[in-house]
Design a protein around this motif. Structure first.
Motif, PDB file in Angstrom:
ATOM      1  N   THR A 117       0.863  -1.179   0.000  1.00  0.00           N
ATOM      2  CA  THR A 117       0.000   0.000   0.000  1.00  0.00           C
ATOM      3  C   THR A 117       0.895   1.222   0.000  1.00  0.00           C
ATOM      4  OG1 THR A 117      -1.753  -1.148   1.232  1.00  0.00           O
ATOM      5  CG2 THR A 117      -1.808   1.258   1.199  1.00  0.00           C
ATOM      6  N   LEU A 118       0.789   2.026  -1.050  1.00  0.00           N
ATOM      7  CA  LEU A 118       1.638   3.209  -1.198  1.00  0.00           C
ATOM      8  C   LEU A 118       0.801   4.454  -0.978  1.00  0.00           C
ATOM      9  CD1 LEU A 118       3.646   2.161  -4.384  1.00  0.00           C
ATOM     10  CD2 LEU A 118       4.307   1.890  -1.999  1.00  0.00           C
ATOM     11  N   ASN A 119       1.282   5.320  -0.089  1.00  0.00           N
ATOM     12  CA  ASN A 119       0.631   6.597   0.159  1.00  0.00           C
ATOM     13  C   ASN A 119       1.537   7.715  -0.330  1.00  0.00           C
ATOM     14  OD1 ASN A 119      -1.706   5.592   1.583  1.00  0.00           O
ATOM     15  ND2 ASN A 119      -0.319   5.117   3.268  1.00  0.00           N
ATOM     16  N   GLU A 120       0.957   8.634  -1.079  1.00  0.00           N
ATOM     17  CA  GLU A 120       1.755   9.716  -1.623  1.00  0.00           C
ATOM     18  C   GLU A 120       1.919  10.829  -0.599  1.00  0.00           C
ATOM     19  OE1 GLU A 120       1.107  13.255  -4.800  1.00  0.00           O
ATOM     20  OE2 GLU A 120       0.468  11.255  -5.420  1.00  0.00           O
ATOM     21  N   GLU A 121       3.164  11.245  -0.399  1.00  0.00           N
ATOM     22  CA  GLU A 121       3.459  12.393   0.447  1.00  0.00           C
ATOM     23  C   GLU A 121       4.337  13.345  -0.356  1.00  0.00           C
ATOM     24  OE1 GLU A 121       5.124  11.286   4.148  1.00  0.00           O
ATOM     25  OE2 GLU A 121       3.371  10.144   4.804  1.00  0.00           O
ATOM     26  N   GLY A 122       3.802  14.504  -0.673  1.00  0.00           N
ATOM     27  CA  GLY A 122       4.534  15.444  -1.501  1.00  0.00           C
ATOM     28  C   GLY A 122       5.521  16.280  -0.690  1.00  0.00           C
ATOM     29  N   LEU A 123       6.512  16.790  -1.376  1.00  0.00           N
ATOM     30  CA  LEU A 123       7.500  17.687  -0.786  1.00  0.00           C
ATOM     31  C   LEU A 123       7.498  19.001  -1.543  1.00  0.00           C
ATOM     32  CD1 LEU A 123      10.506  15.219  -0.334  1.00  0.00           C
ATOM     33  CD2 LEU A 123       8.953  16.006   1.448  1.00  0.00           C
ATOM     34  N   GLU A 124       7.739  20.085  -0.822  1.00  0.00           N
ATOM     35  CA  GLU A 124       7.788  21.403  -1.442  1.00  0.00           C
ATOM     36  C   GLU A 124       9.043  22.133  -0.983  1.00  0.00           C
ATOM     37  OE1 GLU A 124       4.224  23.378  -0.256  1.00  0.00           O
ATOM     38  OE2 GLU A 124       3.075  22.622  -1.969  1.00  0.00           O
ATOM     39  N   TRP A 125       9.548  23.000  -1.859  1.00  0.00           N
ATOM     40  CA  TRP A 125      10.684  23.836  -1.487  1.00  0.00           C
ATOM     41  C   TRP A 125      10.186  24.994  -0.637  1.00  0.00           C
ATOM     42  CZ3 TRP A 125      15.520  22.474  -1.713  1.00  0.00           C
ATOM     43  CH2 TRP A 125      15.953  21.583  -2.696  1.00  0.00           C
ATOM     44  N   HIS A 126      10.784  25.178   0.530  1.00  0.00           N
ATOM     45  CA  HIS A 126      10.464  26.308   1.405  1.00  0.00           C
ATOM     46  C   HIS A 126      11.722  27.143   1.579  1.00  0.00           C
ATOM     47  CE1 HIS A 126       6.378  25.218   2.915  1.00  0.00           C
ATOM     48  NE2 HIS A 126       6.760  24.029   2.463  1.00  0.00           N
ATOM     49  N   THR A 127      11.620  28.403   1.273  1.00  0.00           N
ATOM     50  CA  THR A 127      12.766  29.303   1.360  1.00  0.00           C
ATOM     51  C   THR A 127      12.607  30.208   2.575  1.00  0.00           C
ATOM     52  OG1 THR A 127      13.020  29.288  -1.039  1.00  0.00           O
ATOM     53  CG2 THR A 127      14.130  31.046   0.159  1.00  0.00           C
ATOM     54  N   SER A 128      13.669  30.328   3.347  1.00  0.00           N
ATOM     55  CA  SER A 128      13.657  31.190   4.526  1.00  0.00           C
ATOM     56  C   SER A 128      14.859  32.130   4.478  1.00  0.00           C
ATOM     57  CB  SER A 128      13.679  30.362   5.813  1.00  0.00           C
ATOM     58  OG  SER A 128      14.839  29.552   5.862  1.00  0.00           O
ATOM     59  N   GLU A 129      14.752  33.216   5.225  1.00  0.00           N
ATOM     60  CA  GLU A 129      15.824  34.211   5.248  1.00  0.00           C
ATOM     61  C   GLU A 129      16.126  34.571   6.693  1.00  0.00           C
ATOM     62  OE1 GLU A 129      16.592  38.756   3.618  1.00  0.00           O
ATOM     63  OE2 GLU A 129      15.210  37.406   2.551  1.00  0.00           O
ATOM     64  N   ASP A 130      17.416  34.549   7.076  1.00  0.00           N
ATOM     65  CA  ASP A 130      17.780  34.877   8.455  1.00  0.00           C
ATOM     66  C   ASP A 130      17.984  36.381   8.619  1.00  0.00           C
ATOM     67  OD1 ASP A 130      20.261  35.477   7.343  1.00  0.00           O
ATOM     68  OD2 ASP A 130      21.205  33.606   8.010  1.00  0.00           O
ATOM     69  N   ASP A 131      18.380  36.782   9.814  1.00  0.00           N
ATOM     70  CA  ASP A 131      18.525  38.213  10.119  1.00  0.00           C
ATOM     71  C   ASP A 131      19.600  38.890   9.286  1.00  0.00           C
ATOM     72  OD1 ASP A 131      16.565  37.889  11.995  1.00  0.00           O
ATOM     73  OD2 ASP A 131      17.949  37.577  13.668  1.00  0.00           O
ATOM     74  N   ASN A 132      20.540  38.113   8.788  1.00  0.00           N
ATOM     75  CA  ASN A 132      21.625  38.677   7.985  1.00  0.00           C
ATOM     76  C   ASN A 132      21.303  38.705   6.494  1.00  0.00           C
ATOM     77  OD1 ASN A 132      23.286  39.007  10.278  1.00  0.00           O
ATOM     78  ND2 ASN A 132      23.904  36.847  10.162  1.00  0.00           N
ATOM     79  N   GLY A 133      20.109  38.268   6.151  1.00  0.00           N
ATOM     80  CA  GLY A 133      19.713  38.290   4.753  1.00  0.00           C
ATOM     81  C   GLY A 133      20.131  37.053   3.972  1.00  0.00           C
ATOM     82  N   ASN A 134      20.642  36.048   4.664  1.00  0.00           N
ATOM     83  CA  ASN A 134      21.043  34.806   3.992  1.00  0.00           C
ATOM     84  C   ASN A 134      19.815  33.933   3.754  1.00  0.00           C
ATOM     85  OD1 ASN A 134      23.838  35.458   4.128  1.00  0.00           O
ATOM     86  ND2 ASN A 134      23.863  34.807   6.278  1.00  0.00           N
ATOM     87  N   ARG A 135      19.648  33.526   2.513  1.00  0.00           N
ATOM     88  CA  ARG A 135      18.475  32.720   2.149  1.00  0.00           C
ATOM     89  C   ARG A 135      18.889  31.248   2.032  1.00  0.00           C
ATOM     90  NH1 ARG A 135      14.316  35.701  -0.312  1.00  0.00           N
ATOM     91  NH2 ARG A 135      13.815  33.959  -1.707  1.00  0.00           N
ATOM     92  N   SER A 136      18.008  30.382   2.483  1.00  0.00           N
ATOM     93  CA  SER A 136      18.241  28.942   2.381  1.00  0.00           C
ATOM     94  C   SER A 136      16.941  28.259   2.020  1.00  0.00           C
ATOM     95  CB  SER A 136      18.784  28.372   3.699  1.00  0.00           C
ATOM     96  OG  SER A 136      17.856  28.548   4.745  1.00  0.00           O
ATOM     97  N   SER A 137      17.054  27.188   1.269  1.00  0.00           N
ATOM     98  CA  SER A 137      15.875  26.447   0.814  1.00  0.00           C
ATOM     99  C   SER A 137      15.943  25.022   1.317  1.00  0.00           C
ATOM    100  CB  SER A 137      15.769  26.464  -0.717  1.00  0.00           C
ATOM    101  OG  SER A 137      15.606  27.796  -1.180  1.00  0.00           O
ATOM    102  N   LYS A 138      14.804  24.508   1.752  1.00  0.00           N
ATOM    103  CA  LYS A 138      14.728  23.140   2.242  1.00  0.00           C
ATOM    104  C   LYS A 138      13.491  22.451   1.662  1.00  0.00           C
ATOM    105  CE  LYS A 138      16.933  24.004   6.719  1.00  0.00           C
ATOM    106  NZ  LYS A 138      16.750  23.917   8.207  1.00  0.00           N
ATOM    107  N   LEU A 139      13.602  21.146   1.439  1.00  0.00           N
ATOM    108  CA  LEU A 139      12.447  20.371   1.025  1.00  0.00           C
ATOM    109  C   LEU A 139      11.680  19.918   2.268  1.00  0.00           C
ATOM    110  CD1 LEU A 139      13.633  18.048  -1.919  1.00  0.00           C
ATOM    111  CD2 LEU A 139      11.795  19.732  -1.970  1.00  0.00           C
ATOM    112  N   LEU A 140      10.435  20.345   2.350  1.00  0.00           N
ATOM    113  CA  LEU A 140       9.612  20.006   3.512  1.00  0.00           C
ATOM    114  C   LEU A 140       8.294  19.401   3.041  1.00  0.00           C
ATOM    115  CD1 LEU A 140      10.148  23.267   5.630  1.00  0.00           C
ATOM    116  CD2 LEU A 140      11.282  21.056   5.916  1.00  0.00           C
ATOM    117  N   PRO A 141       7.634  18.592   3.891  1.00  0.00           N
ATOM    118  CA  PRO A 141       6.326  18.030   3.501  1.00  0.00           C
ATOM    119  C   PRO A 141       5.332  19.116   3.177  1.00  0.00           C
ATOM    120  CG  PRO A 141       7.198  16.958   5.460  1.00  0.00           C
ATOM    121  CD  PRO A 141       8.064  18.137   5.208  1.00  0.00           C
ATOM    122  N   GLU A 142       4.458  18.800   2.240  1.00  0.00           N
ATOM    123  CA  GLU A 142       3.421  19.772   1.858  1.00  0.00           C
ATOM    124  C   GLU A 142       2.511  20.044   3.039  1.00  0.00           C
ATOM    125  OE1 GLU A 142       2.886  18.795  -2.913  1.00  0.00           O
ATOM    126  OE2 GLU A 142       1.553  17.851  -1.452  1.00  0.00           O
TER     127      GLU A 142
END
Length: 223
Positions: A198-223
């Protein structure tokens, strides 16, 4: 035949690729909707797979045994020392003269290296040890000029040194399965295995965040 984990993995991978193809088609449709005066207000059709149930018949063909890669059947130094001790015991000597000792140790070391290679190549510990013992007896008589019972020496080396050889240890057994339908039809039903998934689909999305210094980072997180 194919490894069971490869077969199941290929099925899961195929479903993932099918989802990708479906998403690409949804993207193509979204572009067409955006260019249409009426369709641009409609929701974009998109397939979501939920609870895909599969029943997969297979038959176990064989078990593939995988052994340790860095197999060391003997401790060369200890094996050589034990062989040298046996030769001293057989001749009832506490030591040999320097010249004889040097030649014997060199010959033993060479034969020990050959023994190790032979065991690795053939995986036949008994025959390899017998050959080793015969060569040691032959070289010992040639170097030392001792009159000994060669068969008795061969047996003694073989018996005493057998415990020094470590058998190759399996690290994993991987079942190979028969999956072809025409082959499965020839196998009795009671010998088939039904794999239920039995396969259940769980999608991932790119989430971009920015810290206090303006550095941006992207992570794959569950939808």
């Amino acid at each position: 035949m194919i490894n069971l984990h490869e077969y199941i993995g290929s099925i899961a991978t195929s479903l993932t690729e099918a989802r990708m193809i479906s998403d690409l088609k949804s993207l193509e449709i979204a572009q067409k909707f955006a260019q249409h005066d009426l369709l641009k207000h409609f929701s974009i059709p998109r397939l979501r797979a939920q609870n895909i149930e599969l029943t997969i018949p297979v038959a176990i063909g064989e078990l593939e045994t995988k052994y340790q890669k860095d197999y060391q059947p003997i401790d060369n130094i200890e094996f050589s020392a034990q062989t040298y001790s046996i030769l001293k015991d057989v001749t009832q000597r506490t030591s040999f003269d320097r010249k004889t000792s040097v030649r014997l140790k060199a010959a033993i070391n060479n034969e020990v290296e050959s023994l190790e290679k032979l065991i690795k190549a053939t995986n036949d510990e008994t025959s390899s040890l017998q050959l080793y013992a015969a060569k040691i007896a032959e070289q010992f008589m040639a170097i030392s000029n001792e009159k000994i019972d060669a068969p008795a020496l061969i047996n003694r080396i073989s018996e005493n040194q057998a415990s020094q050889i470590k058998p190759k240890q399996p690290v994993k057994q991987e079942p190979k399965v028969i999956v072809e339908s025409y082959k499965l039809q020839e196998i009795k039903p009671e010998n088939l295995i039904q794999i239920k998934m039995t396969l259940n689909e769980e999608g991932l999305e790119w989430h971009t965040s920015e810290d206090d210094n303006g550095n941006r980072s992207s992570k794959l997180l569950p939808e």
